[in-house]
Enzyme design. Structure first.
Site, PDB file in Angstrom:
ATOM      1  N   CYS A  34     -35.568  13.501  11.382  1.00 48.15           N
ATOM      2  CA  CYS A  34     -34.604  13.678  10.298  1.00 48.15           C
ATOM      3  C   CYS A  34     -33.527  14.677  10.693  1.00 48.15           C
ATOM      4  CB  CYS A  34     -35.294  14.199   9.034  1.00 48.15           C
ATOM      5  SG  CYS A  34     -36.632  13.177   8.419  1.00 48.15           S
ATOM      6  N   ASP A 439       4.583  31.675  21.426  1.00 45.03           N
ATOM      7  CA  ASP A 439       5.142  30.752  20.438  1.00 45.03           C
ATOM      8  C   ASP A 439       5.897  31.535  19.362  1.00 45.03           C
ATOM      9  OD1 ASP A 439       4.860  27.805  19.235  1.00 45.03           O
ATOM     10  OD2 ASP A 439       4.564  29.252  17.602  1.00 45.03           O
TER      11      ASP A 439
END
Length: 489
Positions: A34, A439
């Site tokens: 599971c 940037d």
């Protein structure tokens, strides 16, 4: 994580979905496995053992739970946040390399012997490359059985099985049901649909903030290759056996994915590339928890947690587009790319929208006359050098790329500075720690927040954000009003 028994037990007892895909619970008394969040009552601790992969559970003789369907868990974030041999091998296996090229092909791409790869995968995942690929084939088969009306023989071929018998045996072994039984149990969807089209749900770990993820993809979309239509990001895909079109729609608990493929054998690769583009296997809780430790970043994280890094379905394509976008606006970059697509892209038919082409292949771009490119001469040189090295194989960009080595190769090319190399590392190669201190948008956001705004000082401050600096970039970019930061309407 599967070796930390106490932590695994706590996750299972709390049914904590954050750990789905990190490990799997095998129940000795029932013979099933599971996901940690399985809704059934947890078994006694002494009846549980933990495995690192679905393939390892299957190797040990456990069957997939029919209730929680552990084989459909999100992928482990380990494979997208690491750059070692095992992680690179797992990314290639997800991209279908073992099915297409075998284990020798996988080894050749990684530069190791097949024995070395087998040994390392077994040590960490409890299964070798063939077993891992087999588990992926089983999941592909289940998806086709439950979502299409294709004959079983065609499904077996499309999922990558060598024979009908192997297909039948694998499905029965993994799911404890025959292929016909799986189809009979599947919910009936609406009739109709175009041949080769599949609708499926792509799971993710919550939270997920779709704004910058889909906003970035839509705002930078190249006409003919990408579009935002009816609440979905759509794009064409160049795939190993043919081509495809993906339509991806954000939903509260999943991404709705509609795939139209010219060859169904490309299904697992198409799914893998869409998941990778949307960064769906990330662990947002781990990322956000670490970024919150910086008091100046914490308000951004708390305001909109779960940001992902928008990536790509084609690393070489993204590198070319990064060069086209050097020192120009987003609109100008889209225009340059659209001209290349119209002139050199391969036409495709899109009955559902406005997509017209695949992005040009590297070989097609290598034949482009540099004088036809409306850009400065120095950038033409950058473009032709990049596509030339991609075409002759001296530079390779792929899911298996070694991040530091590839970044160094990019920086050695004419016209490649740190920004271009790092944006490719972040969005094409998938490096979660790639950072863009030069940037302008990042520097402006940093200054407004009270962070250092010079590249060197900001890099020093960002050391505390490692290994998640690419995610910090998304939060910093989100302070701007640029369209990339908003979900299109």
């Amino acid at each position: 994580m599967h070796t930390d028994t106490e932590r695994c037990l706590r996750a299972v007892q709390a049914k904590d979905a954050r750990f789905d895909g990190w490990f799997f619970t095998a129940v000795l008394t029932t013979g099933i496995y599971c996901r940690p969040s399985c809704p059934v009552v947890p078994p006694k601790p002494e009846n549980m053992v933990f495995h690192p992969s679905a393939a390892a559970c299957q190797q040990a003789g456990f069957r997939a739970c029919k209730r929680c369907r552990p084989d459909t868990s999100p992928g482990s974030p380990e494979w997208n946040q690491r750059a070692d041999l095992v992680a690179r091998a797992m990314r290639l296996i997800a991209d279908g390399v073992v099915d297409r090229e075998g284990v020798p092909g996988l080894a050749a791409r990684l530069g190791y012997s097949a024995r070395q790869i087998e040994r390392q995968l077994l040590a960490e995942l409890g299964a070798g490359p063939l077993a891992l690929a087999r588990a992926q084939r089983a999941q592909t088969a289940r998806l086709l059985i439950e979502t299409t009306a294709l004959p079983m023989a065609e499904i077996a071929f499309a999922a990558g099985f060598s024979s009908i018998r192997t297909f039948n045996d694998t499905v029965r072994e993994v799911y404890a049901l025959t292929p016909s039984d799986l189809r009979a149990r599947a919910p009936r969807g609406p009739a109709g649909g175009t041949p080769g089209a599949l609708s499926l749900r792509l799971p993710f770990r919550a939270p997920l903030n779709p704004d910058n993820l889909f906003g970035h993809l839509a705002a930078t979309a190249v006409p003919g290759v990408e579009e935002w239509r009816d609440g979905a990001y759509r794009r064409t895909l160049r795939l190993p056996y043919g081509h495809g079109i993906a339509a991806l729609t954000p939903k509260p608990d999943h991404i709705a994915c509609r795939l139209t493929l010219s060859d169904l054998r490309d299904l697992p690769v198409a799914i893998s590339r869409c998941r990778r583009m949307l960064d769906l296997d990330a662990d947002p809780v781990a990322v956000d928890d670490q970024l919150r430790e910086d008091p100046l970043l914490a308000p951004l994280v708390d305001k909109a947690p779960g940001r992902r890094v928008p990536r790509t379905v084609d690393e070489a394509e993204f590198a070319v587009r990064a060069v086209l976008g050097q020192q120009v606006s987003t609109a100008a970059a889209r225009t340059h790319a659209a001209r290349l697509v119209t002139a050199h892209g391969e036409p495709v038919d899109d009955p559902e929208g406005g997509l017209t082409h695949l992005f040009p292949s590297v070989d097609a771009l290598a034949s482009v006359d540099p004088e036809s490119l409306a850009m400065p001469r120095t950038r033409r040189t950058t473009f032709t050098t990049l596509v030339g090295q991609l075409a002759d194989g001296s530079l390779h960009l792929g899911v298996e790329s070694d991040w530091p080595q590839t970044r160094a190769q990019l920086l050695a090319l004419p016209g490649f500075g740190p920004w271009t190399a790092d944006v490719i590392a972040m969005r094409a190669l998938g490096d979660p720690d790639a950072f863009l201190p030069t940037d302008l948008g990042i520097r402006r956001a940093a200054g407004e927040l009270g962070l250092p705004s010079t590249p060197s000082a900001l890099t020093a401050r960002a050391a505390a954000w490692r290994p998640w600096r690419a995610y910090a970039v998304q939060y910093l970019w989100a302070t701007d009003s640029h369209p990339i930061n908003f979900l299109p309407v």
